[in-house]
Design a protein around this motif. Sequence first.
Motif, PDB file in Angstrom:
ATOM      1  N   GLY A 108     -42.388  -3.863 -20.448  1.00  0.00           N
ATOM      2  CA  GLY A 108     -41.630  -3.225 -19.245  1.00  0.00           C
ATOM      3  C   GLY A 108     -40.046  -3.876 -19.081  1.00  0.00           C
ATOM      4  N   VAL A 109     -40.227  -5.258 -19.032  1.00  0.00           N
ATOM      5  CA  VAL A 109     -38.908  -5.884 -18.458  1.00  0.00           C
ATOM      6  C   VAL A 109     -37.729  -5.693 -19.888  1.00  0.00           C
ATOM      7  CG1 VAL A 109     -37.685  -7.946 -18.040  1.00  0.00           C
ATOM      8  CG2 VAL A 109     -39.793  -7.311 -16.948  1.00  0.00           C
ATOM      9  N   GLN A 110     -38.477  -5.927 -20.946  1.00  0.00           N
ATOM     10  CA  GLN A 110     -37.716  -5.970 -22.293  1.00  0.00           C
ATOM     11  C   GLN A 110     -37.184  -4.660 -22.675  1.00  0.00           C
ATOM     12  OE1 GLN A 110     -36.066  -8.564 -23.291  1.00  0.00           O
ATOM     13  NE2 GLN A 110     -36.949 -10.184 -22.403  1.00  0.00           N
ATOM     14  N   GLY A 111     -38.288  -3.665 -22.513  1.00  0.00           N
ATOM     15  CA  GLY A 111     -37.968  -2.403 -22.935  1.00  0.00           C
ATOM     16  C   GLY A 111     -36.860  -1.732 -22.025  1.00  0.00           C
ATOM     17  N   LEU A 112     -37.141  -1.899 -20.732  1.00  0.00           N
ATOM     18  CA  LEU A 112     -35.845  -1.541 -19.729  1.00  0.00           C
ATOM     19  C   LEU A 112     -34.590  -1.941 -19.933  1.00  0.00           C
ATOM     20  CD1 LEU A 112     -35.796   0.400 -17.293  1.00  0.00           C
ATOM     21  CD2 LEU A 112     -36.338  -1.749 -15.718  1.00  0.00           C
ATOM     22  N   SER A 113     -34.782  -3.483 -20.413  1.00  0.00           N
ATOM     23  CA  SER A 113     -33.371  -4.148 -20.768  1.00  0.00           C
ATOM     24  C   SER A 113     -32.674  -3.380 -22.069  1.00  0.00           C
ATOM     25  CB  SER A 113     -33.516  -5.539 -21.090  1.00  0.00           C
ATOM     26  OG  SER A 113     -32.416  -6.217 -21.188  1.00  0.00           O
ATOM     27  N   HIS A 114     -33.538  -3.457 -23.098  1.00  0.00           N
ATOM     28  CA  HIS A 114     -33.168  -2.916 -24.298  1.00  0.00           C
ATOM     29  C   HIS A 114     -32.593  -1.523 -24.575  1.00  0.00           C
ATOM     30  CE1 HIS A 114     -34.436  -6.935 -25.657  1.00  0.00           C
ATOM     31  NE2 HIS A 114     -34.204  -6.623 -27.120  1.00  0.00           N
ATOM     32  N   PHE A 115     -33.403  -0.763 -23.740  1.00  0.00           N
ATOM     33  CA  PHE A 115     -33.287   0.903 -24.195  1.00  0.00           C
ATOM     34  C   PHE A 115     -32.740   1.673 -22.846  1.00  0.00           C
ATOM     35  CE2 PHE A 115     -37.110  -0.797 -26.858  1.00  0.00           C
ATOM     36  CZ  PHE A 115     -36.333  -0.481 -27.975  1.00  0.00           C
ATOM     37  N   VAL A 116     -32.568   0.834 -21.581  1.00  0.00           N
ATOM     38  CA  VAL A 116     -31.785   1.515 -20.639  1.00  0.00           C
ATOM     39  C   VAL A 116     -30.702   0.956 -19.831  1.00  0.00           C
ATOM     40  CG1 VAL A 116     -32.471   2.418 -18.363  1.00  0.00           C
ATOM     41  CG2 VAL A 116     -34.165   2.598 -20.049  1.00  0.00           C
ATOM     42  N   ILE A 117     -30.965  -0.380 -19.395  1.00  0.00           N
ATOM     43  CA  ILE A 117     -30.048  -1.050 -18.587  1.00  0.00           C
ATOM     44  C   ILE A 117     -28.929  -1.700 -19.600  1.00  0.00           C
ATOM     45  CG2 ILE A 117     -29.714  -3.241 -16.986  1.00  0.00           C
ATOM     46  CD1 ILE A 117     -32.398  -2.626 -15.974  1.00  0.00           C
ATOM     47  N   ALA A 156     -33.184 -11.100 -18.254  1.00  0.00           N
ATOM     48  CA  ALA A 156     -34.283 -10.548 -18.464  1.00  0.00           C
ATOM     49  C   ALA A 156     -35.385 -11.331 -18.777  1.00  0.00           C
ATOM     50  CB  ALA A 156     -34.103  -9.694 -19.749  1.00  0.00           C
ATOM     51  N   GLY A 157     -35.050 -12.666 -19.224  1.00  0.00           N
ATOM     52  CA  GLY A 157     -36.139 -13.722 -19.427  1.00  0.00           C
ATOM     53  C   GLY A 157     -36.655 -14.381 -18.176  1.00  0.00           C
ATOM     54  N   LEU A 158     -35.717 -14.649 -17.394  1.00  0.00           N
ATOM     55  CA  LEU A 158     -36.040 -15.103 -16.161  1.00  0.00           C
ATOM     56  C   LEU A 158     -37.045 -13.868 -15.190  1.00  0.00           C
ATOM     57  CD1 LEU A 158     -35.668 -17.096 -13.666  1.00  0.00           C
ATOM     58  CD2 LEU A 158     -33.706 -15.902 -12.898  1.00  0.00           C
ATOM     59  N   ILE A 159     -36.457 -12.550 -15.224  1.00  0.00           N
ATOM     60  CA  ILE A 159     -37.421 -11.655 -14.562  1.00  0.00           C
ATOM     61  C   ILE A 159     -38.885 -11.615 -15.314  1.00  0.00           C
ATOM     62  CG2 ILE A 159     -37.651  -9.232 -14.004  1.00  0.00           C
ATOM     63  CD1 ILE A 159     -34.506  -9.267 -13.913  1.00  0.00           C
ATOM     64  N   GLN A 160     -39.033 -11.600 -16.627  1.00  0.00           N
ATOM     65  CA  GLN A 160     -39.857 -11.632 -17.370  1.00  0.00           C
ATOM     66  C   GLN A 160     -41.102 -12.663 -16.930  1.00  0.00           C
ATOM     67  OE1 GLN A 160     -39.335 -11.668 -21.543  1.00  0.00           O
ATOM     68  NE2 GLN A 160     -41.677 -11.597 -21.887  1.00  0.00           N
ATOM     69  N   PHE A 161     -40.582 -13.854 -17.075  1.00  0.00           N
ATOM     70  CA  PHE A 161     -41.604 -14.992 -16.753  1.00  0.00           C
ATOM     71  C   PHE A 161     -41.787 -15.163 -15.511  1.00  0.00           C
ATOM     72  CE2 PHE A 161     -40.539 -15.535 -21.201  1.00  0.00           C
ATOM     73  CZ  PHE A 161     -41.659 -15.902 -21.812  1.00  0.00           C
ATOM     74  N   ALA A 162     -40.781 -14.723 -14.211  1.00  0.00           N
ATOM     75  CA  ALA A 162     -41.399 -14.800 -13.021  1.00  0.00           C
ATOM     76  C   ALA A 162     -42.313 -13.991 -12.663  1.00  0.00           C
ATOM     77  CB  ALA A 162     -39.945 -14.499 -12.097  1.00  0.00           C
ATOM     78  N   LEU A 163     -42.277 -12.606 -12.968  1.00  0.00           N
ATOM     79  CA  LEU A 163     -43.230 -11.743 -12.804  1.00  0.00           C
ATOM     80  C   LEU A 163     -44.516 -12.136 -13.337  1.00  0.00           C
ATOM     81  CD1 LEU A 163     -41.111  -8.296 -13.321  1.00  0.00           C
ATOM     82  CD2 LEU A 163     -42.192  -9.169 -11.287  1.00  0.00           C
ATOM     83  N   PHE A 164     -44.428 -12.686 -14.660  1.00  0.00           N
ATOM     84  CA  PHE A 164     -45.808 -12.959 -15.430  1.00  0.00           C
ATOM     85  C   PHE A 164     -46.374 -14.021 -14.622  1.00  0.00           C
ATOM     86  CE2 PHE A 164     -48.114 -15.394 -18.515  1.00  0.00           C
ATOM     87  CZ  PHE A 164     -49.238 -14.776 -18.550  1.00  0.00           C
ATOM     88  N   GLY A 165     -45.588 -14.941 -14.058  1.00  0.00           N
ATOM     89  CA  GLY A 165     -46.155 -16.144 -13.336  1.00  0.00           C
ATOM     90  C   GLY A 165     -46.947 -15.681 -12.172  1.00  0.00           C
ATOM     91  N   LEU A 166     -46.158 -14.735 -11.449  1.00  0.00           N
ATOM     92  CA  LEU A 166     -46.995 -14.091 -10.283  1.00  0.00           C
ATOM     93  C   LEU A 166     -48.451 -13.440 -10.741  1.00  0.00           C
ATOM     94  CD1 LEU A 166     -43.894 -12.512  -8.310  1.00  0.00           C
ATOM     95  CD2 LEU A 166     -45.323 -14.540  -7.686  1.00  0.00           C
ATOM     96  N   LEU A 167     -48.437 -12.850 -11.908  1.00  0.00           N
ATOM     97  CA  LEU A 167     -49.517 -12.070 -12.267  1.00  0.00           C
ATOM     98  C   LEU A 167     -50.612 -13.153 -12.850  1.00  0.00           C
ATOM     99  CD1 LEU A 167     -51.070  -9.424 -13.069  1.00  0.00           C
ATOM    100  CD2 LEU A 167     -49.925  -9.668 -15.369  1.00  0.00           C
TER     101      LEU A 167
END
Length: 131
Positions: A17-26, A112-123
């Motif tokens: 989700g995070v990396q795909g959004l970063s790579h292909f959209v944002i 993107a990495g900060l968002i990815q690992f912060a969200l995963f930490g919560l999960l």
Amino acid sequence: MLKHITSVVGFMVISFGVQGLSHFVINKAHFDGIGFARADPIIALGLLVMVIQGVVMSLALSAWRGPAASIADGVVVSLPFGLFLVAYIALVEPSKYAVPSVSSWLMVEGSAGLIQFALFGLLLGLVHKNL
């Protein structure tokens, strides 16, 4: 075992989700400008990396906190792992490859990495707390 499987699948979903959004959209223009990127990435290797990373973080939280794990504990495990992994991507890769802009590379990969690992930490914490 269910908490580890759920954690790994969760890491894969968040990463895509995070990396795909970063790579292909944002940040599509940023990634389109990278001349050394494969036109057709080897998806199996990316999936394998996500499984390995998810397993390591899930086992680390389980070994550290066991059944007493909290949501905050998940973040405490995930963010340092993320810092360790993203540091290479954000800092070393632009020192080895001719990226279009080093500062842009740092911002894109770092955020993107900060968002990815912060969200995963919560999960991760949520899964280990409840399963």
